[in-house]
Design a protein around this motif. Sequence first.
Motif, PDB file in Angstrom:
ATOM      1  N   GLU A  70       0.392   7.139  -8.448  1.00 45.95           N
ATOM      2  CA  GLU A  70       1.554   7.309  -9.310  1.00 45.95           C
ATOM      3  C   GLU A  70       2.005   8.659  -9.252  1.00 45.95           C
ATOM      4  OE1 GLU A  70      -1.544   5.819 -10.219  1.00 45.95           O
ATOM      5  OE2 GLU A  70      -0.698   4.048  -9.569  1.00 45.95           O
ATOM      6  N   ASN A  71       1.488   9.520  -8.614  1.00 49.84           N
ATOM      7  CA  ASN A  71       1.905  10.909  -8.511  1.00 49.84           C
ATOM      8  C   ASN A  71       1.840  11.618  -9.790  1.00 49.84           C
ATOM      9  OD1 ASN A  71       3.802   9.565  -6.279  1.00 49.84           O
ATOM     10  ND2 ASN A  71       2.743  11.432  -5.541  1.00 49.84           N
ATOM     11  N   THR A  72       0.885  11.179 -10.657  1.00 50.85           N
ATOM     12  CA  THR A  72       1.025  11.884 -12.298  1.00 50.85           C
ATOM     13  C   THR A  72      -0.379  12.793 -12.408  1.00 50.85           C
ATOM     14  OG1 THR A  72      -0.237   9.956 -12.692  1.00 50.85           O
ATOM     15  CG2 THR A  72       1.947   9.758 -13.206  1.00 50.85           C
ATOM     16  N   ARG A  73      -1.353  12.600 -11.684  1.00 49.70           N
ATOM     17  CA  ARG A  73      -2.745  13.318 -11.656  1.00 49.70           C
ATOM     18  C   ARG A  73      -3.410  13.632 -10.706  1.00 49.70           C
ATOM     19  NH1 ARG A  73      -7.198  10.413 -13.008  1.00 49.70           N
ATOM     20  NH2 ARG A  73      -6.671   7.990 -12.772  1.00 49.70           N
ATOM     21  N   ILE A  74      -4.356  14.430 -10.978  1.00 46.43           N
ATOM     22  CA  ILE A  74      -5.177  14.717  -9.532  1.00 46.43           C
ATOM     23  C   ILE A  74      -6.605  14.005  -9.609  1.00 46.43           C
ATOM     24  CG2 ILE A  74      -6.681  16.580  -8.534  1.00 46.43           C
ATOM     25  CD1 ILE A  74      -4.503  18.617  -9.527  1.00 46.43           C
ATOM     26  N   ILE A  75      -6.897  13.541  -8.703  1.00 47.32           N
ATOM     27  CA  ILE A  75      -8.073  12.600  -8.658  1.00 47.32           C
ATOM     28  C   ILE A  75      -9.409  12.999  -7.983  1.00 47.32           C
ATOM     29  CG2 ILE A  75      -6.728  10.505  -9.196  1.00 47.32           C
ATOM     30  CD1 ILE A  75      -7.296   9.914  -6.284  1.00 47.32           C
ATOM     31  N   SER A  76      -9.468  14.411  -7.864  1.00 48.72           N
ATOM     32  CA  SER A  76     -10.476  14.795  -6.946  1.00 48.72           C
ATOM     33  C   SER A  76     -10.959  16.041  -7.508  1.00 48.72           C
ATOM     34  CB  SER A  76     -10.166  14.854  -5.472  1.00 48.72           C
ATOM     35  OG  SER A  76      -9.246  16.197  -5.346  1.00 48.72           O
ATOM     36  N   HIS A  77     -12.054  16.652  -6.917  1.00 48.85           N
ATOM     37  CA  HIS A  77     -12.597  18.210  -7.487  1.00 48.85           C
ATOM     38  C   HIS A  77     -11.517  19.139  -6.771  1.00 48.85           C
ATOM     39  CE1 HIS A  77     -15.864  17.527 -10.057  1.00 48.85           C
ATOM     40  NE2 HIS A  77     -16.070  16.278  -9.220  1.00 48.85           N
ATOM     41  N   VAL A  78     -10.989  20.102  -7.300  1.00 45.74           N
ATOM     42  CA  VAL A  78     -10.372  21.012  -6.427  1.00 45.74           C
ATOM     43  C   VAL A  78     -11.236  22.410  -6.416  1.00 45.74           C
ATOM     44  CG1 VAL A  78      -8.161  22.145  -6.301  1.00 45.74           C
ATOM     45  CG2 VAL A  78      -8.400  19.969  -7.486  1.00 45.74           C
ATOM     46  N   GLY A  79     -11.815  22.629  -5.464  1.00 46.09           N
ATOM     47  CA  GLY A  79     -12.971  23.827  -5.448  1.00 46.09           C
ATOM     48  C   GLY A  79     -12.291  25.222  -5.546  1.00 46.09           C
ATOM     49  N   ASN A  80     -11.062  25.572  -5.073  1.00 46.14           N
ATOM     50  CA  ASN A  80     -10.504  26.722  -5.050  1.00 46.14           C
ATOM     51  C   ASN A  80      -9.688  26.930  -6.248  1.00 46.14           C
ATOM     52  OD1 ASN A  80      -8.664  25.182  -4.149  1.00 46.14           O
ATOM     53  ND2 ASN A  80      -7.991  26.515  -2.522  1.00 46.14           N
ATOM     54  N   LEU A  81      -9.732  26.194  -7.248  1.00 40.44           N
ATOM     55  CA  LEU A  81      -8.924  26.385  -8.557  1.00 40.44           C
ATOM     56  C   LEU A  81     -10.027  26.318  -9.718  1.00 40.44           C
ATOM     57  CD1 LEU A  81      -5.699  24.439  -7.548  1.00 40.44           C
ATOM     58  CD2 LEU A  81      -5.762  26.883  -8.498  1.00 40.44           C
ATOM     59  N   PRO A  82      -9.741  26.889 -10.782  1.00 38.24           N
ATOM     60  CA  PRO A  82     -10.550  27.177 -11.898  1.00 38.24           C
ATOM     61  C   PRO A  82     -10.904  25.665 -12.644  1.00 38.24           C
ATOM     62  CG  PRO A  82      -8.368  28.053 -12.416  1.00 38.24           C
ATOM     63  CD  PRO A  82      -8.549  27.681 -11.092  1.00 38.24           C
ATOM     64  N   GLU A  83     -12.267  25.567 -13.191  1.00 36.05           N
ATOM     65  CA  GLU A  83     -12.632  24.567 -13.704  1.00 36.05           C
ATOM     66  C   GLU A  83     -11.732  24.076 -14.748  1.00 36.05           C
ATOM     67  OE1 GLU A  83     -16.754  25.060 -15.162  1.00 36.05           O
ATOM     68  OE2 GLU A  83     -16.739  23.305 -16.160  1.00 36.05           O
ATOM     69  N   GLY A  84     -11.501  22.429 -14.949  1.00 35.42           N
ATOM     70  CA  GLY A  84     -10.510  21.927 -15.729  1.00 35.42           C
ATOM     71  C   GLY A  84      -9.373  21.867 -15.206  1.00 35.42           C
ATOM     72  N   TYR A  85      -8.858  22.333 -14.221  1.00 39.79           N
ATOM     73  CA  TYR A  85      -7.350  22.360 -13.392  1.00 39.79           C
ATOM     74  C   TYR A  85      -7.369  20.814 -13.202  1.00 39.79           C
ATOM     75  CZ  TYR A  85      -3.758  22.236 -10.052  1.00 39.79           C
ATOM     76  OH  TYR A  85      -2.728  21.903  -9.317  1.00 39.79           O
ATOM     77  N   ASN A  86      -8.248  20.180 -12.489  1.00 36.10           N
ATOM     78  CA  ASN A  86      -8.085  18.789 -12.191  1.00 36.10           C
ATOM     79  C   ASN A  86      -7.750  17.769 -13.073  1.00 36.10           C
ATOM     80  OD1 ASN A  86     -10.562  19.052 -12.954  1.00 36.10           O
ATOM     81  ND2 ASN A  86     -11.426  17.986 -10.899  1.00 36.10           N
ATOM     82  N   GLY A  87      -8.167  18.288 -14.489  1.00 38.97           N
ATOM     83  CA  GLY A  87      -7.876  17.202 -15.527  1.00 38.97           C
ATOM     84  C   GLY A  87      -6.636  17.605 -16.394  1.00 38.97           C
ATOM     85  N   LEU A  88      -5.823  18.771 -16.045  1.00 31.65           N
ATOM     86  CA  LEU A  88      -4.616  19.083 -16.505  1.00 31.65           C
ATOM     87  C   LEU A  88      -3.623  17.853 -16.982  1.00 31.65           C
ATOM     88  CD1 LEU A  88      -3.713  22.472 -15.419  1.00 31.65           C
ATOM     89  CD2 LEU A  88      -4.527  22.099 -17.394  1.00 31.65           C
TER      90      LEU A  88
END
Length: 295
Positions: A70-88
């Motif tokens: 749906e191009n609305t949210r991140i569904i994986s871990h993103v190792g090189n960005l801060p914790e919590g980023y993928n839940g924004l």
Amino acid sequence: MKKILAFDIGGTKIAYAVTDENGNFANDVVKVTTPKTSEGIYEFFKTVVKGLEDEVDGVSIATAGAVNNENTRIISHVGNLPEGYNGLDFMSLTDKPLLLENDANSAAWAEYKLGAAKGTRHAVVLTLGTGVGSGIIVDGRLLKGKSGAAGEMHVRFDSGEHRKCTCGLWDCLETYVSGNALTTDARLYMREDMTSYDVIRGLKDGNPKAREAFDHWQSCLENTLVLMGNIFDPEVIVLSGSMAQFVEYEKINKQANHDILTRPFELKQAVFENNAGMIGAALLLAERLRQEERP
Ligand SMILES: [Zn+2]
């Protein structure tokens, strides 16, 4: 002519600019250091969006990490960005249409629509940077898969426990084909304190150890091209990212096409450099806006 506020966010830098619906920049690209916390990143997005949203028809964000269909949210871990980023909650940034897409997918779309893969229907774009990403175009469409994560280039490439990948696997493809992989080869074939830069410099100086290190890295890349060539049977494979400029195109094109079972593909260097993610995500949003306008 529609206008889009386009962002590209990575572990070190966030870039943004206003583009038209054809991916042309209306102003200079602004680059800032990525904030250290996920809250800081959200606040940064919010401030820029607030300042520019009245001038644009939508907001697009090319991001590290896999993005849902749906191009609305991140569904994986993103190792090189801060914790919590993928839940924004990216959708809460604006009331205007907002499209989120993976940066390698976005870059692939830019190359497909306007760059090195223009005029084809089947293309693979490999991004060789700190890590390795891919965007796959099948019959004119971006391949997203059931969850949106298609094109992740992570698989065990060798047995043993030699190289640990950011994805958690040992001896993963990324640890043999990325920019960081060439640094690993530099240490292995040259000296403990050597990096990928020393390999490239050594190649120019005719250093045989640098040649060995580079040949190892490039043969792993060739294996990857054969894999993608056989699975997706593309017309073209495009190499982008910071490492793409160092590849010996003629040589590796010949070798890879000798080894594949499908019809030959063309190996090309990407046309767009750093701005491909921004352009591609903006083009994807422009396309969606046009579709929504159709009666
Ligand atoms: Zn991996």
